[in-house]
Design an enzyme around this catalytic site. Structure first.
Site, mmCIF file in Angstrom:
data_model
loop_
_atom_site.group_PDB
_atom_site.id
_atom_site.type_symbol
_atom_site.label_atom_id
_atom_site.label_comp_id
_atom_site.label_asym_id
_atom_site.label_seq_id
_atom_site.Cartn_x
_atom_site.Cartn_y
_atom_site.Cartn_z
ATOM 1 N N SER A 166 -43.472 7.117 61.317
ATOM 2 C CA SER A 166 -44.268 6.371 60.358
ATOM 3 C C SER A 166 -44.145 4.867 60.603
ATOM 4 C CB SER A 166 -43.846 6.769 58.941
ATOM 5 O OG SER A 166 -44.797 6.390 57.990
ATOM 6 N N ASP A 178 -51.272 15.767 57.797
ATOM 7 C CA ASP A 178 -50.584 14.552 57.366
ATOM 8 C C ASP A 178 -51.478 13.833 56.360
ATOM 9 O OD1 ASP A 178 -49.471 11.955 57.140
ATOM 10 O OD2 ASP A 178 -48.621 12.083 59.156
ATOM 11 N N HIS A 184 -46.667 14.932 56.847
ATOM 12 C CA HIS A 184 -46.152 13.656 57.352
ATOM 13 C C HIS A 184 -44.662 13.756 57.679
ATOM 14 C CE1 HIS A 184 -46.168 9.382 58.035
ATOM 15 N NE2 HIS A 184 -45.288 9.160 57.073
#
Length: 321
Positions: free
Chosen positions: A142, A272, A301
């Site tokens: 991320s 995600d 995610h």
């Protein structure tokens, strides 16, 4: 593609997975060493470096010092603890594993300045230099994927061997004239507003819902993952977390991706809801010189946390190749 704005708003009001009082009470029984405990001294001192601007950064460094290093970069608003499973996995495979708490996060100093990608990358460079790490595989999730990409694009020759970006934010998240199918700014403004209004509650709602896909019908909910996400998030600083929203959403990593001259693996869940694959990995793949995409139908995610048995072997296969 599902509306990210709708999903974030759903997370803000979500109470179906667990009641607020129950979640908050359960989370409070967990130890929070990063909140109020002083740094130990003497033989029990935590491993830290102090950067050029005086910021103290916490890091972990496990395994043989002559083994190939694998360095992990965590997502927002978490800490190096998010990589516990992967660090133990790669340690068992004979690697040296390193992970740090980004400034303002976890056990590092709660800075009110420097909470942007250039400084994050510079902090990584200082840790790498202090530990004299070479031929490193950098794995970022991320926001940490953006950090890893920016660092690797600017690293000294010989420092970086490969890069793995998991559910990563590059090339750029926010919608603009250059990125018309990006995520509207109002979504990120909503995140900032939720953080200011009640950070503790928002840090329960997000992992209880879209972050791990626990808002999907039939999802197997892990209370431990939810509590651990909250624990890590609340250990960091509100100012750093607030500033970091702009860092992960508005930074353009296009030049970083095109500058990478090492193999890059993109790992992404096809469901995600936080960093949609169409706006990230699918675009980023076209910008790197030597890229591979591994996507996972139905995964979220936080796929490396919910499905380490699926993801870890693929990470190892790329690292060892």
């Amino acid at each position: 593609m599902h509306s990210i704005n709708g999903l974030i708003q759903s997370a803000l009001t979500r109470r179906a997975v667990l009641s607020s009082a129950g979640a908050f009470g359960a989370a409070l029984i967990l130890p929070l060493p990063g909140l109020a405990q002083p740094y130990p001294t003497g033989d029990f001192a935590m491993a830290t470096i102090t950067t050029a601007d005086g910021t103290r950064l916490f890091y972990k460094d496990w395994g043989p010092k002559d083994a190939q290093p694998v360095m992990f970069h965590h997502g927002w608003p978490l800490s190096s603890d998010d990589w516990d499973n992967q660090m133990l996995f790669f340690l068992a495979e004979g690697y040296r594993v390193i992970a740090h708490d980004r400034r303002g996060h976890g056990r590092s100093d709660q800075t009110d300045t420097g909470n942007e990608m250039d400084t994050y990358a510079a902090d990584v460079a200082e840790i790498v230099k202090a530990l004299d790490l070479r031929d490193v595989v950098h794995i970022g999730h991320s926001t940490g994927g953006g950090e890893a990409a920016r660092y690797a694009a600017r690293a000294e020759p010989g420092r970086v061997a490969k890069v793995i970006l998991i559910g990563a934010v590059p090339p750029v998240m926010v919608q603009s004239d250059k990125n018309p199918d990006g995520i509207p700014m109002e979504v990120f403004d909503g995140i900032r507003s939720a953080l200011v209004a009640n950070r503790a509650q928002f840090f329960l709602d997000l992992p209880s819902g879209p972050f791990y896909g626990f808002n999907r019908d039939g999802a197997t909910v892990s209370q431990g993952l939810i509590n651990n996400w909250w624990r890590q998030g609340m250990a960091g600083g509100a100012k750093a977390h607030y500033d970091c929203v702009a860092a992960f959403s508005e930074t353009d990593f296009t030049d970083d991706l095109t500058a990478l001259n090492v193999p890059v693996l993109f790992v992404h869940g096809e469901d995600d809801q936080i960093v949609p694959i169409e706006n990230s990995a699918h675009k980023a793949m076209k910008l790197v010189r030597d890229g591979t995409l591994k996507s996972y139908p139905g995964l979220s995610h936080g796929l490396f946390a919910t499905h380490p048995d699926v993801v870890n072997p693929d990470l190892l296969s790329f690292v060892a190749a």
